[in-house]
Design an enzyme around this catalytic site. Structure first.
Site, PDB file in Angstrom:
ATOM      1  N   LYS A  89       0.843  -1.200   0.000  1.00 44.75           N
ATOM      2  CA  LYS A  89       0.000   0.000   0.000  1.00 44.75           C
ATOM      3  C   LYS A  89       0.873   1.242   0.000  1.00 44.75           C
ATOM      4  CE  LYS A  89      -3.693   0.768   2.463  1.00 44.75           C
ATOM      5  NZ  LYS A  89      -4.594   1.151   1.358  1.00 44.75           N
ATOM      6  N   ILE A  91       2.165   4.744   1.284  1.00 44.22           N
ATOM      7  CA  ILE A  91       2.287   5.375   2.604  1.00 44.22           C
ATOM      8  C   ILE A  91       2.008   6.875   2.420  1.00 44.22           C
ATOM      9  CG2 ILE A  91       3.889   5.941   4.479  1.00 44.22           C
ATOM     10  CD1 ILE A  91       3.321   3.030   4.473  1.00 44.22           C
ATOM     11  N   HIS A 107      13.301  -2.757  -1.408  1.00 50.76           N
ATOM     12  CA  HIS A 107      12.839  -2.845  -2.802  1.00 50.76           C
ATOM     13  C   HIS A 107      13.771  -3.801  -3.557  1.00 50.76           C
ATOM     14  CE1 HIS A 107      10.820  -1.646  -6.481  1.00 50.76           C
ATOM     15  NE2 HIS A 107      12.016  -1.570  -7.041  1.00 50.76           N
ATOM     16  N   ASP A 148       9.437   4.775  -3.562  1.00 53.13           N
ATOM     17  CA  ASP A 148      10.817   4.253  -3.697  1.00 53.13           C
ATOM     18  C   ASP A 148      11.847   5.374  -3.872  1.00 53.13           C
ATOM     19  OD1 ASP A 148       9.505   1.587  -5.754  1.00 53.13           O
ATOM     20  OD2 ASP A 148       9.761   1.687  -3.579  1.00 53.13           O
ATOM     21  N   GLU A 177      17.847  -9.234  -0.218  1.00 58.12           N
ATOM     22  CA  GLU A 177      16.871  -8.447   0.545  1.00 58.12           C
ATOM     23  C   GLU A 177      16.913  -8.807   2.021  1.00 58.12           C
ATOM     24  OE1 GLU A 177      12.853  -8.312  -1.036  1.00 58.12           O
ATOM     25  OE2 GLU A 177      13.638  -9.076  -2.927  1.00 58.12           O
TER      26      GLU A 177
HETATM   27  C1  GRF Z   1       9.933  -9.196  -2.088  1.00 53.27           C
HETATM   28  O1  GRF Z   1      10.577  -9.244  -3.341  1.00 53.27           O
HETATM   29  C2  GRF Z   1       9.896  -7.768  -1.598  1.00 53.27           C
HETATM   30  O2  GRF Z   1      11.015  -7.002  -1.969  1.00 53.27           O
HETATM   31  C3  GRF Z   1       8.716  -7.241  -2.300  1.00 53.27           C
HETATM   32  O3  GRF Z   1       7.763  -8.268  -2.106  1.00 53.27           O
HETATM   33  C4  GRF Z   1       8.440  -9.518  -2.256  1.00 53.27           C
HETATM   34  C5  GRF Z   1       7.924 -10.518  -1.256  1.00 53.27           C
HETATM   35  O4  GRF Z   1       8.360 -10.137   0.021  1.00 53.27           O
HETATM   36  N1  GRF Z   1       8.320  -5.945  -1.824  1.00 53.27           N
HETATM   37  P1  GRF Z   1       7.991 -11.050   1.315  1.00 53.27           P
HETATM   38  O5  GRF Z   1       8.413 -12.454   0.997  1.00 53.27           O
HETATM   39  O6  GRF Z   1       6.485 -10.941   1.507  1.00 53.27           O
HETATM   40  O7  GRF Z   1       8.762 -10.449   2.442  1.00 53.27           O
END
Ligand code: GRF
Length: 205
Positions: A89, A91, A107, A148, A177
């Site tokens: 969503k 912000i 990201h 972003d 990540e």
């Molecule tokens: C990931 O690639 C994250 O960067 C993006 O959503 C994907 C799933 O994230 N925003 P998660 O497994 O729900 O943490």
């Protein structure tokens, strides 16, 4: 100094949340997980770890109204850091004004490439493959009103091989990540981050 109380916002599977839960010592405590999707598996991950998990329905609410309810949840719990971990969503100013440079997002690309409106999930990796870049990666950044667009905290790269698909690249990037999100949160909680203009300086631990 008391440990920083952290809220994590999710929308899906929550593997980034899990990496925070599993990290050796964030220097703070995840006290609340909120999802805008009722069936987000990240809520289950939170419950399994004894963390308060809340599904906050967004139906019939503007983004401002939704964030106002989030802000109330955060204030009631003394939240000092908000982490967006696969949260889809927008912000709004309601949270950004209250938590300036205290909202961290992850990201799955090297911002400013393949980011902004419409770039989330697999779409990010499809765009990188289509463009033919040789490296991609992940970025953590502070959240401001530009999607972003906030000051970059950490980045790391992965090499894209000729036989990579969007799916295989997503898997490579997800590992990055998980690492840089936990390290970014820890640096924040240990008060090792300084922001000068758009530049984020991190004192090594
Ligand atoms: C990931 O690639 C994250 O960067 C993006 O959503 C994907 C799933 O994230 N925003 P998660 O497994 O729900 O943490």
């Amino acid at each position: 100094m008391s440990r920083i109380k952290i809220a994590v916002l999710i929308s899906g599977g929550g593997t980034n949340l899990q990496s925070l839960i599993d990290y050796k010592d964030l220097g703070g405590d995840i006290d609340l997980v909120v999802s805008n999707h009722k069936d987000a598996y990240g809520l289950v991950r939170a419950e399994k770890s004894g963390i308060e998990s809340v599904y906050l329905d967004s139906k019939g609410k503007t983004n401002i109204e939704y964030d106002t309810e989030l802000l109330e949840l955060f204030k009631d719990r003394g939240i000092k850091l908000v982490v967006l971990a696969g949260y889809l969503k927008i912000i709004t100013k309601v949270l950004i004004d209250e938590y300036a440079n205290k909202i961290i997002n992850i990201h799955p690309s090297l911002i400013p490439s393949f980011c902004g409106n419409g770039y989330y999930g697999l779409r990010v990796h499809e765009a990188a493959i289509e463009y033919g870049v040789k490296f991609s990666g992940a970025t953590t950044h502070f959240v401001n009103e530009e999607t972003d667009g906030g000051p970059i905290i950490m980045q790391d790269v992965v090499e894209i091989s000729d036989d990579d698909t969007a799916e295989s690249l997503q898997k490579k990037v997800l590992d990055i990540e998980h690492r840089i999100l936990s390290e970014s949160v820890r640096a924040f909680c240990e008060n090792r981050i300084e922001i000068v203009g758009r530049t984020v300086k991190i004192r090594r631990d």
